[in-house]
Write an enzyme that holds these catalytic residues in place. Structure first.
Site, PDB file in Angstrom:
ATOM      1  N   SER A  28       0.862  -1.190   0.000  1.00  0.00           N
ATOM      2  CA  SER A  28       0.000   0.000   0.000  1.00  0.00           C
ATOM      3  C   SER A  28       0.893   1.233   0.000  1.00  0.00           C
ATOM      4  O   SER A  28       1.984   1.216   0.600  1.00  0.00           O
ATOM      5  CB  SER A  28      -0.878   0.021   1.255  1.00  0.00           C
ATOM      6  OG  SER A  28      -1.524   1.288   1.372  1.00  0.00           O
ATOM      7  N   TYR A  86      -1.154  -0.506  10.275  1.00  0.00           N
ATOM      8  CA  TYR A  86      -1.330  -1.015   8.912  1.00  0.00           C
ATOM      9  C   TYR A  86      -0.197  -0.519   8.009  1.00  0.00           C
ATOM     10  O   TYR A  86       0.409  -1.294   7.261  1.00  0.00           O
ATOM     11  CB  TYR A  86      -2.685  -0.543   8.382  1.00  0.00           C
ATOM     12  CG  TYR A  86      -2.947  -0.799   6.912  1.00  0.00           C
ATOM     13  CD1 TYR A  86      -3.337  -2.054   6.454  1.00  0.00           C
ATOM     14  CD2 TYR A  86      -2.844   0.234   5.967  1.00  0.00           C
ATOM     15  CE1 TYR A  86      -3.607  -2.276   5.116  1.00  0.00           C
ATOM     16  CE2 TYR A  86      -3.114   0.021   4.630  1.00  0.00           C
ATOM     17  CZ  TYR A  86      -3.496  -1.235   4.208  1.00  0.00           C
ATOM     18  OH  TYR A  86      -3.759  -1.453   2.874  1.00  0.00           O
TER      19      TYR A  86
HETATM   20  P1  NAP Z   1     -11.273  -6.177   0.620  1.00  0.00           P
HETATM   21  O1  NAP Z   1     -12.219  -5.801  -0.464  1.00  0.00           O
HETATM   22  O2  NAP Z   1     -11.595  -5.856   2.042  1.00  0.00           O
HETATM   23  O3  NAP Z   1     -10.923  -7.734   0.484  1.00  0.00           O
HETATM   24  C1  NAP Z   1     -10.003  -8.309   1.364  1.00  0.00           C
HETATM   25  C2  NAP Z   1      -9.891  -9.768   1.051  1.00  0.00           C
HETATM   26  O4  NAP Z   1      -8.923 -10.319   1.954  1.00  0.00           O
HETATM   27  C3  NAP Z   1     -11.165 -10.527   1.246  1.00  0.00           C
HETATM   28  O5  NAP Z   1     -11.331 -11.429   0.177  1.00  0.00           O
HETATM   29  C4  NAP Z   1     -10.956 -11.260   2.568  1.00  0.00           C
HETATM   30  O6  NAP Z   1     -11.599 -12.519   2.635  1.00  0.00           O
HETATM   31  C5  NAP Z   1      -9.460 -11.476   2.529  1.00  0.00           C
HETATM   32  N1  NAP Z   1      -8.908 -11.692   3.864  1.00  0.00           N
HETATM   33  C6  NAP Z   1      -8.924 -10.858   4.929  1.00  0.00           C
HETATM   34  N2  NAP Z   1      -8.303 -11.426   5.978  1.00  0.00           N
HETATM   35  C7  NAP Z   1      -7.880 -12.646   5.556  1.00  0.00           C
HETATM   36  C8  NAP Z   1      -7.196 -13.709   6.178  1.00  0.00           C
HETATM   37  N3  NAP Z   1      -6.808 -13.625   7.458  1.00  0.00           N
HETATM   38  N4  NAP Z   1      -6.942 -14.826   5.448  1.00  0.00           N
HETATM   39  C9  NAP Z   1      -7.335 -14.915   4.157  1.00  0.00           C
HETATM   40  N5  NAP Z   1      -7.996 -13.935   3.514  1.00  0.00           N
HETATM   41  C10 NAP Z   1      -8.270 -12.826   4.213  1.00  0.00           C
HETATM   42  O7  NAP Z   1      -9.837  -5.505   0.371  1.00  0.00           O
HETATM   43  P2  NAP Z   1      -9.118  -4.866  -0.913  1.00  0.00           P
HETATM   44  O8  NAP Z   1      -9.331  -3.395  -0.867  1.00  0.00           O
HETATM   45  O9  NAP Z   1      -9.449  -5.623  -2.149  1.00  0.00           O
HETATM   46  O10 NAP Z   1      -7.596  -5.093  -0.483  1.00  0.00           O
HETATM   47  C11 NAP Z   1      -6.769  -6.098  -1.052  1.00  0.00           C
HETATM   48  C12 NAP Z   1      -5.338  -5.756  -0.714  1.00  0.00           C
HETATM   49  O11 NAP Z   1      -5.028  -4.460  -1.215  1.00  0.00           O
HETATM   50  C13 NAP Z   1      -5.045  -5.700   0.790  1.00  0.00           C
HETATM   51  O12 NAP Z   1      -3.769  -6.254   1.031  1.00  0.00           O
HETATM   52  C14 NAP Z   1      -5.053  -4.221   1.093  1.00  0.00           C
HETATM   53  O13 NAP Z   1      -4.259  -3.904   2.221  1.00  0.00           O
HETATM   54  C15 NAP Z   1      -4.475  -3.673  -0.194  1.00  0.00           C
HETATM   55  N6  NAP Z   1      -4.767  -2.260  -0.413  1.00  0.00           N
HETATM   56  C16 NAP Z   1      -6.045  -1.837  -0.615  1.00  0.00           C
HETATM   57  C17 NAP Z   1      -6.274  -0.484  -0.816  1.00  0.00           C
HETATM   58  C18 NAP Z   1      -7.648   0.078  -1.050  1.00  0.00           C
HETATM   59  O14 NAP Z   1      -7.802   1.317  -1.031  1.00  0.00           O
HETATM   60  N7  NAP Z   1      -8.670  -0.733  -1.269  1.00  0.00           N
HETATM   61  C19 NAP Z   1      -5.203   0.423  -0.804  1.00  0.00           C
HETATM   62  C20 NAP Z   1      -3.931  -0.056  -0.597  1.00  0.00           C
HETATM   63  C21 NAP Z   1      -3.718  -1.399  -0.412  1.00  0.00           C
HETATM   64  P3  NAP Z   1     -13.209 -12.667   2.857  1.00  0.00           P
HETATM   65  O15 NAP Z   1     -13.801 -12.266   1.554  1.00  0.00           O
HETATM   66  O16 NAP Z   1     -13.402 -14.100   3.170  1.00  0.00           O
HETATM   67  O17 NAP Z   1     -13.559 -11.734   3.970  1.00  0.00           O
END
Ligand code: NAP
Length: 248
Positions: A143, A157
């Site tokens: 991130s 985080y």
């Molecule tokens: P999201 O929509 O909240 O999805 C998160 C996913 O991670 C879900 O599928 C969830 O599973 C899974 N997950 C959470 N805890 C887990 C665990 N302990 N074991 C296995 N799976 C787990 O998040 P996203 O925004 O797509 O984020 C994906 C990645 O991008 C993350 O690493 C996040 O830090 C990074 N990121 C996101 C943003 C943003 O603005 N969205 C910005 C920077 C970085 P379930 O579906 O079963 O709950």
């Protein structure tokens, strides 16, 4: 290509978008999830509709035994492993560091950092030519928080993602002569469910004015960079950290 890609947290958000793009690029896909089985099943159905093999597999990436069981199941049920996307990640409610519980800090590192280590270790054991593997690629989802620090929001985080950046650089150099490339993408503000899970469902739209491009990103815009890093079009790219952040 007849190789399998494991995507942690592949049922929703950036992981789900990556599953669909990867399938279009020819990957078979394992959609790992923690709790939302229905979301993972929906992604699996979409990948299969694209003509690729897919399975949903539950595992908490923070739990090493569950990760080992996940990869053992991949060995049994899918074509050979070719790639891993360490995408599973969590945030928490906005908080100052002086108000954070130890349990919160531990969970932040357990999922975002230790989970990436557990999964990458299992992948290297299968991909590295030093282990008899055929090579492959790992992409860690970090991130831009790792260079912004997220003061007053979630410094835990941001620090965990800083660890993911260092992990990417170190592992990439460790396995550089073993056919395994390791890279990271650093998303900015991407419109997914993660903001609601941190108690701020409107965060992506609210912070748009802080982004030079004046808008949040879409999950598929991050997936495009991830799938490029996984594939044959980036053969000399390793140890790279690519910001996908609209200039933020
Ligand atoms: P999201 O929509 O909240 O999805 C998160 C996913 O991670 C879900 O599928 C969830 O599973 C899974 N997950 C959470 N805890 C887990 C665990 N302990 N074991 C296995 N799976 C787990 O998040 P996203 O925004 O797509 O984020 C994906 C990645 O991008 C993350 O690493 C996040 O830090 C990074 N990121 C996101 C943003 C943003 O603005 N969205 C910005 C920077 C970085 P379930 O579906 O079963 O709950």
């Amino acid at each position: 290509m007849d190789r399998t890609l494991v995507i942690t947290g592949g049922g929703r958000g950036i992981g789900a978008a990556t599953a669909l793009r990867a399938a279009r690029a020819g990957w078979h896909v394992v959609v790992n999830y923690a709790r939302d089985e229905a979301a993972a099943a929906a992604v699996v159905a979409q990948v299969r509709a694209l003509g690729r093999q897919a399975l949903a597999m539950a595992a908490d990436v923070a739990d090493d035994a569950q990760v080992q069981a996940l990869f053992a199941q991949v060995d049994r049920a899918m074509p050979p492993l070719g790639g891993l996307v360490n995408n599973a990640g969590v945030v928490d409610d906005a908080s100052r560091v002086d108000a954070m519980s130890a349990a919160r800090i531990q969970r932040m590192f357990a999922v975002n950092v230790f989970g990436s280590f557990h999964c990458a270790r299992e992948a290297v054991r299968r991909l590295s030519t030093a282990h008899g593997g055929a090579g492959g690629a790992i992409v860690n989802v970090s991130s831009v928080a790792s260079r912004l620090g997220s003061a007053g929001q979630y410094v835990d985080y941001a620090a965990a993602k800083g660890a993911v950046d260092a992990f990417t650089l170190g592992l990439a150099r460790e396995v550089a002569t073993e056919g395994v490339r390791v890279n990271a993408v650093r998303p900015g503000i991407i419109d997914t469910d993660i903001h609601a899970s941190g108690g701020q469902p409107d965060r992506a739209q609210r912070l748009a004015p802080q982004v030079p491009m004046q808008r949040p990103g879409a999950a598929d815009e991050v997936a495009a960079a991830i799938v490029w890093l996984l594939g044959d079009e980036s053969p000399y790219t390793t140890g790279a950290i690519i910001d996908v952040s609209g200039g933020r």
